[in-house]
Design an enzyme around this catalytic site. Structure first.
Site, mmCIF file in Angstrom:
data_model
loop_
_atom_site.group_PDB
_atom_site.id
_atom_site.type_symbol
_atom_site.label_atom_id
_atom_site.label_comp_id
_atom_site.label_asym_id
_atom_site.label_seq_id
_atom_site.Cartn_x
_atom_site.Cartn_y
_atom_site.Cartn_z
ATOM 1 N N PHE A 122 0.852 -1.193 0.000
ATOM 2 C CA PHE A 122 0.000 0.000 0.000
ATOM 3 C C PHE A 122 0.890 1.247 0.000
ATOM 4 C CE2 PHE A 122 -2.688 2.939 2.744
ATOM 5 C CZ PHE A 122 -3.669 3.165 1.787
ATOM 6 N N LEU A 124 0.855 5.088 0.479
ATOM 7 C CA LEU A 124 0.209 6.357 0.843
ATOM 8 C C LEU A 124 1.267 7.398 1.218
ATOM 9 C CD1 LEU A 124 -2.287 8.103 1.671
ATOM 10 C CD2 LEU A 124 -2.238 6.964 3.896
ATOM 11 N N THR A 125 2.133 7.049 2.156
ATOM 12 C CA THR A 125 3.068 8.012 2.761
ATOM 13 C C THR A 125 4.045 8.620 1.755
ATOM 14 O OG1 THR A 125 2.927 6.773 4.806
ATOM 15 C CG2 THR A 125 4.822 8.238 4.584
ATOM 16 N N GLU A 126 4.330 9.895 1.964
ATOM 17 C CA GLU A 126 5.379 10.575 1.192
ATOM 18 C C GLU A 126 6.238 11.362 2.172
ATOM 19 O OE1 GLU A 126 3.687 12.970 -1.920
ATOM 20 O OE2 GLU A 126 2.546 11.280 -2.738
ATOM 21 N N ALA A 129 4.126 13.949 3.567
ATOM 22 C CA ALA A 129 2.744 13.552 3.866
ATOM 23 C C ALA A 129 2.779 12.274 4.689
ATOM 24 C CB ALA A 129 1.949 13.339 2.577
ATOM 25 N N GLY A 130 2.919 12.451 6.004
ATOM 26 C CA GLY A 130 2.933 11.317 6.926
ATOM 27 C C GLY A 130 1.621 11.306 7.678
ATOM 28 N N SER A 131 1.605 11.964 8.863
ATOM 29 C CA SER A 131 0.340 12.103 9.592
ATOM 30 C C SER A 131 -0.669 12.890 8.763
ATOM 31 C CB SER A 131 0.580 12.825 10.923
ATOM 32 O OG SER A 131 1.312 11.985 11.786
ATOM 33 N N ARG A 242 -6.139 -1.412 11.021
ATOM 34 C CA ARG A 242 -5.457 -1.025 12.274
ATOM 35 C C ARG A 242 -5.559 -2.081 13.375
ATOM 36 N NH1 ARG A 242 -6.721 5.356 11.369
ATOM 37 N NH2 ARG A 242 -4.754 5.810 10.314
ATOM 38 N N GLU A 363 0.900 2.837 10.387
ATOM 39 C CA GLU A 363 -0.562 2.867 10.179
ATOM 40 C C GLU A 363 -1.219 3.978 10.989
ATOM 41 O OE1 GLU A 363 -3.013 -0.413 9.337
ATOM 42 O OE2 GLU A 363 -1.390 -1.584 8.486
HETATM 43 N N1 COS Z 1 -13.828 6.917 6.753
HETATM 44 C C1 COS Z 1 -14.453 7.557 5.732
HETATM 45 N N2 COS Z 1 -14.188 8.840 5.402
HETATM 46 C C2 COS Z 1 -13.254 9.492 6.131
HETATM 47 C C3 COS Z 1 -12.577 8.894 7.210
HETATM 48 C C4 COS Z 1 -12.900 7.541 7.506
HETATM 49 N N3 COS Z 1 -12.303 6.895 8.505
HETATM 50 N N4 COS Z 1 -11.714 9.776 7.737
HETATM 51 C C5 COS Z 1 -11.856 10.913 7.017
HETATM 52 N N5 COS Z 1 -12.798 10.734 6.050
HETATM 53 C C6 COS Z 1 -13.283 11.725 5.093
HETATM 54 C C7 COS Z 1 -13.929 12.909 5.821
HETATM 55 O O1 COS Z 1 -15.286 12.665 6.091
HETATM 56 C C8 COS Z 1 -13.716 14.015 4.841
HETATM 57 O O2 COS Z 1 -14.691 13.884 3.824
HETATM 58 P P1 COS Z 1 -15.383 15.174 3.136
HETATM 59 O O3 COS Z 1 -14.343 15.773 2.249
HETATM 60 O O4 COS Z 1 -16.522 14.607 2.387
HETATM 61 O O5 COS Z 1 -15.773 16.090 4.262
HETATM 62 C C9 COS Z 1 -12.373 13.696 4.216
HETATM 63 O O6 COS Z 1 -12.175 12.283 4.400
HETATM 64 C C10 COS Z 1 -11.226 14.447 4.851
HETATM 65 O O7 COS Z 1 -11.252 14.138 6.233
HETATM 66 P P2 COS Z 1 -10.522 15.043 7.324
HETATM 67 O O8 COS Z 1 -10.882 16.475 7.089
HETATM 68 O O9 COS Z 1 -10.785 14.447 8.655
HETATM 69 O O10 COS Z 1 -8.989 14.841 6.879
HETATM 70 P P3 COS Z 1 -7.666 15.387 7.530
HETATM 71 O O11 COS Z 1 -6.808 15.909 6.437
HETATM 72 O O12 COS Z 1 -7.960 16.270 8.697
HETATM 73 O O13 COS Z 1 -6.923 14.041 8.037
HETATM 74 C C11 COS Z 1 -6.425 12.190 9.461
HETATM 75 C C12 COS Z 1 -7.494 13.118 8.861
HETATM 76 C C13 COS Z 1 -5.384 12.924 10.286
HETATM 77 C C14 COS Z 1 -7.202 11.231 10.347
HETATM 78 C C15 COS Z 1 -5.745 11.406 8.317
HETATM 79 O O14 COS Z 1 -4.915 12.249 7.550
HETATM 80 C C16 COS Z 1 -4.909 10.237 8.812
HETATM 81 O O15 COS Z 1 -5.446 9.168 9.103
HETATM 82 N N6 COS Z 1 -3.578 10.404 8.898
HETATM 83 C C17 COS Z 1 -2.690 9.311 9.250
HETATM 84 C C18 COS Z 1 -2.333 8.577 7.989
HETATM 85 C C19 COS Z 1 -1.764 7.260 8.292
HETATM 86 O O16 COS Z 1 -2.326 6.442 9.005
HETATM 87 N N7 COS Z 1 -0.615 7.004 7.707
HETATM 88 C C20 COS Z 1 0.051 5.743 7.892
HETATM 89 C C21 COS Z 1 0.622 5.314 6.612
HETATM 90 S S1 COS Z 1 -0.337 4.215 5.749
HETATM 91 S S2 COS Z 1 0.409 2.544 6.388
#
Ligand code: COS
Length: 387
Positions: A122, A124-126, A129-131, A242, A363
Site C-alpha cells: 500500500f 500512501l506516505t510521502e 505527507a505522513g500524519s 489497524r 498505520e
Molecule cells: N472513513 C471515511 N471517510 C473518512 C474517514 C474515515 N475513517 N476519515 C476521514 N474521512 C473523510 C472525511 O469525512 C472528509 O470527507 P469530506 O471531504 O466529504 O468532508 C475527508 O475524508 C477528509 O477528512 P478530514 O478532514 O478528517 O482529513 P484530515 O486531512 O484532517 O486528516 C487524518 C485526517 C489525520 C485522520 C488522516 O490524515 C490520517 O489518518 N492520517 C494518518 C495517515 C496514516 O495512518 N498514515 C500511515 C501510513 S499508511 S500505512
C-alpha cells in the site's frame, strides 16, 4: 482466557503457531541481523493457505474476516513482528481492491494474492505527507486511455518485494482530499522503480522502500473506484487494518511475557529463582494483565468489524493505540526482568523492544489515533450521524 473460537479459528491459530515455532523462531535473530526478507516463510504461509485467510472464496480465499486474519498475525508476531508485517502488509495492499475494486480488478488480482503467488503493498506516505496524509504530491494525469504517474512514495512496507501496489495519488490537486485517487501499479511497469531501502531500528526482516514514479503509465482501468475517492478509500482501508497492528502487538507481548516468565523461573539470585520475589512477580503480573486486556479489545474490535458494522473508526483506533502502547511497555519490562541478559542479543527481548516501537508509529501514529477517537467522540456526543 477462553475466547470461544470456532473450530476453524482454533485451527488457524494452531497452524500459524506451529509455523511460528518451527520456521520463524529459529531464524528470527538472523533475519533481523541480515535485514533479510523472509521469502521462504512467506512461501510456507502460502502453501498452508494462510495468505488467503481474509479473501472471499470466489477469489480463491478462505472466506475469513478480520478476526481470522488477526489470529494468524498474532501467532506469527509471537515469534517476530518483522516477519508478521511482511505477511500482514500484503493484506493492507490488497484491501483497496478488495473493498473498492471492480469485479474485473478483483478477479484479476485477488486470486494471486490469496494463493500467495503475488504480494501486495500500500503506497500512501510521502516525505511531506505522513500524519497529514492529505499532503500527498504524487500525481496521476489522464492522458488518453492511460494515467501518467509522477512522484515518490516513502517508507512503503513490502516495497520492492511486492508485485502489486495500490497507490494513493492526486488526480486533481485543487480539490484537496477530494482530489485524491487510488490506483493499481504492477511491479515491472515502465517508469516505476524502487529507491532507497531503509535501515531500521526494528522489524528489520521487512522491506521498507521508496516507490519512484517517473512518467509511469498505467491503463485507466487501474483506477480503483472513481476519481476523487482515494482519500476516503485510504481512510476506510486503515480503519479495517489497524486492528492488525493490535494483533501484532498482542503477539509481541505474549512472546515477551513467555520469555520473561521462563527466564524468571530459571534465573537464581540470592539462592532462589527470581520469580519467587514479589518485585519480579508484580512486573510479570502487570505484563500479563495488560496483554490480556489488549487481546480482549483487539478481538472485540475484529468481531465488531466482521459483524458488518459501519462506524468502525473509533474502535479500530482504540485497538491500535491501546495495544501498541502496551506492547512498548511490556517489551521494556521484559528487558528489565532479564536485566543485563535482556540487554544482550543472546536473548530475544532486546529485539522485541526495538520492534515494538514501530507499532506506535505506523498505520498512523498513536497521536493520530487519539485524534481519530477524539473526533468520533465529538460527533457522538453532538448526536451527529456516525461515519
Ligand atoms: N472513513 C471515511 N471517510 C473518512 C474517514 C474515515 N475513517 N476519515 C476521514 N474521512 C473523510 C472525511 O469525512 C472528509 O470527507 P469530506 O471531504 O466529504 O468532508 C475527508 O475524508 C477528509 O477528512 P478530514 O478532514 O478528517 O482529513 P484530515 O486531512 O484532517 O486528516 C487524518 C485526517 C489525520 C485522520 C488522516 O490524515 C490520517 O489518518 N492520517 C494518518 C495517515 C496514516 O495512518 N498514515 C500511515 C501510513 S499508511 S500505512
Amino acid at each position: 482466557m477462553d475466547y470461544f473460537l470456532t473450530e476453524t479459528q482454533q485451527m488457524i491459530k494452531d497452524l500459524a503457531r506451529q509455523i511460528a515455532d518451527e520456521r520463524v523462531m529459529p531464524v528470527r535473530a538472523e533475519l533481523d541481523e541480515r535485514e533479510e526478507f523472509p521469502r521462504d516463510i512467506i512461501k510456507v504461509l502460502a502453501d498452508s493457505d494462510l495468505m488467503g485467510l481474509c479473501y472471499p472464496e470466489q477469489y480463491g480465499g478462505l472466506g475469513g474476516g478480520t478476526f481470522e486474519n488477526c489470529l494468524a498475525v498474532e501467532e506469527i508476531s509471537r515469534a517476530c513482528i518483522g516477519v508478521s508485517v511482511c505477511y500482514a502488509g500484503s493484506g493492507l495492499g490488497a484491501y483497496p481492491i478488495l473493498l473498492f475494486g471492480s469485479e474485473e480488478q478483483k478477479m484479476k488480482y485477488i486470486p494471486d494474492m490469496a494463493s500467495g503467488k503475488k504480494l501486495a503493498a500500500f503506497g500512501l506516505t510521502e516525505a511531506n505527507a505522513g500524519s497529514d496524509a492529505s499532503g500527498i504530491q504524487t500525481t496521476a494525469v489522464l492522458d488518453g486511455d492511460e494515467y501518467v504517474i509522477n512522484g515518490t512514495k516513502q517508507w512503503i512496507t513490502g516495497g520492492g518485494e511486492a508485485e502489486i501496489y495500490t497507490v494513493i495519488v492526486m488526480t486533481d490537486k485543487s480539490r484537496g482530499t477530494r482530489g485524491a485517487s487510488a490506483i493499481i501499479v504492477e511491479k515491472g511497469t515502465e517508469g516505476f522503480s524502487f529507491g532507497t531501502k531503509e535501515k531500521k531500528m526494528g522489524i528489520r526482516a521487512s522491506a521498507t522502500t521508496e516507490l519512484v514514479f517517473s512518467n509511469c503509465r498505467v491503463p485507466k482501468e487501474n483506477l480503483i473506484g472513481r476519481e476523487g475517492r482515494g482519500f476516503v478509500i485510504a481512510m476506510r482501508v486503515l480503519d479495517r487494518t489497524r486492528p492488525g497492528i493490535g494483533a501484532q502487538a498482542i503477539g509481541l507481548c505474549q512472546g515477551a511475557l513467555d520469555t520473561a516468565v521462563n527466564y524468571a523461573r530459571e534465573r537464581k539470585q540470592f539462592g532462589k529463582p527470581i520469580i519467587s520475589f514479589q518485585a519480579v512477580q508484580h512486573i510479570l503480573a502487570d505484563m500479563a494483565t495488560q496483554t490480556e486486556a489488549s487481546r480482549a479489545l483487539v478481538y472485540s474490535a475484529c468481531r465488531f468489524i466482521d459483524s458488518g458494522a459501519k462506524n468502525i473508526s473509533k474502535i479500530s483506533a482504540m485497538a491500535k493505540v491501546f495495544s501498541s502502547d502496551v506492547a512498548m511497555k511490556v517489551t521494556v519490562d521484559a528487558v528489565q526482568v532479564l536485566g543485563g541478559y535482556g540487554y544482550m542479543r543472546d536473548y530475544p527481548v532486546e529485539k522485541m523492544m526495538r520492534d515494538a516501537k514501530i507499532l506506535q508509529i505506523y498505520e498512523g501514529t498513536n497521536q493520530i489515533q487519539r485524534n481519530v477517537i477524539g473526533q468520533e467522540l465529538i460527533k457522538e456526543y453532538a448526536g451527529k450521524k456516525k461515519k
